[in-house]
Design a protein around this motif. Structure first.
Motif, PDB file in Angstrom:
ATOM      1  N   VAL A  21      -3.139  14.676  15.787  1.00  0.00           N
ATOM      2  CA  VAL A  21      -3.304  13.232  15.917  1.00  0.00           C
ATOM      3  C   VAL A  21      -3.632  12.659  14.545  1.00  0.00           C
ATOM      4  O   VAL A  21      -4.553  13.134  13.866  1.00  0.00           O
ATOM      5  N   SER A  77      -5.778  18.761  16.913  1.00  0.00           N
ATOM      6  CA  SER A  77      -6.215  18.572  15.531  1.00  0.00           C
ATOM      7  C   SER A  77      -6.175  17.077  15.229  1.00  0.00           C
ATOM      8  O   SER A  77      -5.373  16.338  15.807  1.00  0.00           O
ATOM      9  N   ARG A  78      -7.031  16.635  14.293  1.00  0.00           N
ATOM     10  CA  ARG A  78      -7.162  15.192  14.070  1.00  0.00           C
ATOM     11  C   ARG A  78      -7.387  14.894  12.594  1.00  0.00           C
ATOM     12  O   ARG A  78      -8.251  15.492  11.949  1.00  0.00           O
ATOM     13  N   VAL A 124      -1.847   9.616  22.686  1.00  0.00           N
ATOM     14  CA  VAL A 124      -2.810  10.670  22.993  1.00  0.00           C
ATOM     15  C   VAL A 124      -3.059  10.719  24.495  1.00  0.00           C
ATOM     16  O   VAL A 124      -3.052  11.785  25.118  1.00  0.00           O
ATOM     17  N   THR A 134       0.432   9.246  16.716  1.00  0.00           N
ATOM     18  CA  THR A 134      -0.172   8.289  15.787  1.00  0.00           C
ATOM     19  C   THR A 134      -0.762   7.071  16.495  1.00  0.00           C
ATOM     20  O   THR A 134      -0.970   6.035  15.879  1.00  0.00           O
ATOM     21  N   HIS A 153      -7.783  11.427   9.966  1.00  0.00           N
ATOM     22  CA  HIS A 153      -7.855   9.973   9.899  1.00  0.00           C
ATOM     23  C   HIS A 153      -8.649   9.541   8.679  1.00  0.00           C
ATOM     24  O   HIS A 153      -9.455  10.291   8.124  1.00  0.00           O
ATOM     25  N   VAL A 170      -6.456   6.889  16.069  1.00  0.00           N
ATOM     26  CA  VAL A 170      -7.545   7.226  16.974  1.00  0.00           C
ATOM     27  C   VAL A 170      -8.919   7.133  16.330  1.00  0.00           C
ATOM     28  O   VAL A 170      -9.932   7.143  17.012  1.00  0.00           O
ATOM     29  N   HIS A 193     -10.163  19.228  12.007  1.00  0.00           N
ATOM     30  CA  HIS A 193     -10.505  17.813  11.900  1.00  0.00           C
ATOM     31  C   HIS A 193     -10.824  17.502  10.442  1.00  0.00           C
ATOM     32  O   HIS A 193     -11.625  18.205   9.816  1.00  0.00           O
TER      33      HIS A 193
END
Length: 356
Positions: A144, A157-158, A129, A124, A160, A148, A326
């Motif tokens: 993540v 994988s992300r 990272v 986080t 946000h 970021v 993502h």
């Protein structure tokens, strides 16, 4: 000394394999009479199976590692608790390690997670990272979340929130209250998401002929950081005052936890909120409702983020060949009274703003 499976088998007059079938529910059936005999031996000898060893033999530990920067930041506290509920509902345990933004601690906890063979890792912060990448190639899936922003981490994988959109939403709301000089209390300048939130704040005010640099002060993502930054922006020695520009009548604050410190700083500077300085923050945590006055804030959809995070990570654990996922989320404005809205969430009819 711990009782072994062989001792239970000898006590019950069966093979160790039969004890294993009873304990693990298979893979072969056991007669009711034999099962009762084995269960009686387990109870009498107080046998406790080594679940960790069994998990390692099955190449899964049913555990996830989560690195969080701070347990005192209400956003991360809520995110951790919500992730824990989601993984628990799917029979997985969540191990949480606090890093305090310390690179050595990040490496230490990550090595511990990998040594314990967790099935997946959730990061986080940008620092964690970097620490994960420093450890080199590894087979564990990594997800993540949050800090970021749009930074590129191809192997992970992300998830946000759309930081620029949320910042514009917050700034627009202050403009609807009639504010023209809107300052920004921002997080650390090295953070990607901070740059994105500042960008949204500036974009929403595009066309204004103003010295934006003198309207921004940075601080840690903490109440102390917000407190210090607010004094730097609103106090008698501010860069804004030195430049000769008018003082801001409103503030966009890049996190709820910073806004708690901003509220105290305003009190110390004899500035009333929202009459003298209106505030809209970012995160929309539950604790923001209990500030004085209650914060108006852009809420990150924590429940949805946690649900998707769980689904994405478990899917990659089940199928390591899956490409990293993502996904972005949009925040929503939660109305409090720090912006100048009344109890019904309505701005003054005349759109008045500024110091009385």
């Amino acid at each position: 000394m711990a009782v072994t499976r062989a001792q239970v088998a000898a006590h019950a007059g069966v093979s160790p394999a039969v004890v294993s079938y009873v304990v693990n529910g298979g893979p072969r059936p056991v007669s009711a009479r034999t099962r009762l005999r084995v269960e009686a031996a387990i109870a009498e000898l107080d046998y406790r199976p080594n679940r960790i060893a069994a998990a390692l033999r099955a190449a899964t530990t049913h555990s996830i590692g989560l690195l969080t920067p701070s347990p005192t930041n209400p956003f991360f506290a809520e995110l951790s608790a919500t992730l824990m509920r989601e993984f628990s509902a799917r029979g997985k345990s969540l191990s949480v390690a606090v890093t305090d933004e310390d690179s050595d601690l990040e490496l230490l906890h990550l090595r511990s997670f990998l040594d314990r063979q967790v099935d997946g890792v959730i990061l986080t912060s940008a620092g964690s990272v970097a620490a994960m990448e420093e450890l080199g190639p590894h087979s564990v899936p990594v997800l993540v979340v949050d800090r970021v922003g749009t930074m590129e981490v191809p192997a992970f994988s992300r998830l946000h929130v759309e930081n620029t959109h949320g910042a514009r939403l917050a700034t627009e709301h202050l403009q609807q209250h009639g504010h023209e000089i809107i300052g920004c209390i921002a997080g650390p300048p090295t953070e990607t998401l901070v740059a994105e939130r500042i960008q949204g704040w500036r974009q929403q005010q595009d066309g204004r002929d103003d010295d934006f640099d003198s309207l921004v002060e940075h601080g840690d993502f903490s109440a102390a950081g917000g407190h210090a930054a607010a004094h730097a922006l609103l106090g008698p020695g501010s860069r804004r005052r030195a430049s000769g520009g008018p003082a801001p009548t409103a503030l966009f604050v890049t996190s709820d936890v910073q806004a708690f410190g901003v509220l105290l700083a305003c009190q110390e500077l004899d500035l009333r909120v929202p009459q003298d300085v209106a505030i809209v923050s970012f995160d929309g945590t539950e604790l923001a409702r209990f500030a004085n006055p209650p914060l108006t804030s852009v809420r990150q959809p924590i429940e949805e983020i946690a649900r998707v995070a769980t689904e994405v990570l478990l899917a990659r654990i089940a199928d390591p060949a899956l490409e990293p996922a993502h996904q972005t989320f949009k925040g929503t404005l939660v109305i409090g009274r720090s912006c100048g809205c009344d109890d019904r969430g309505e701005a003054p009819a005349d759109g008045s703003a500024g110091r009385a």
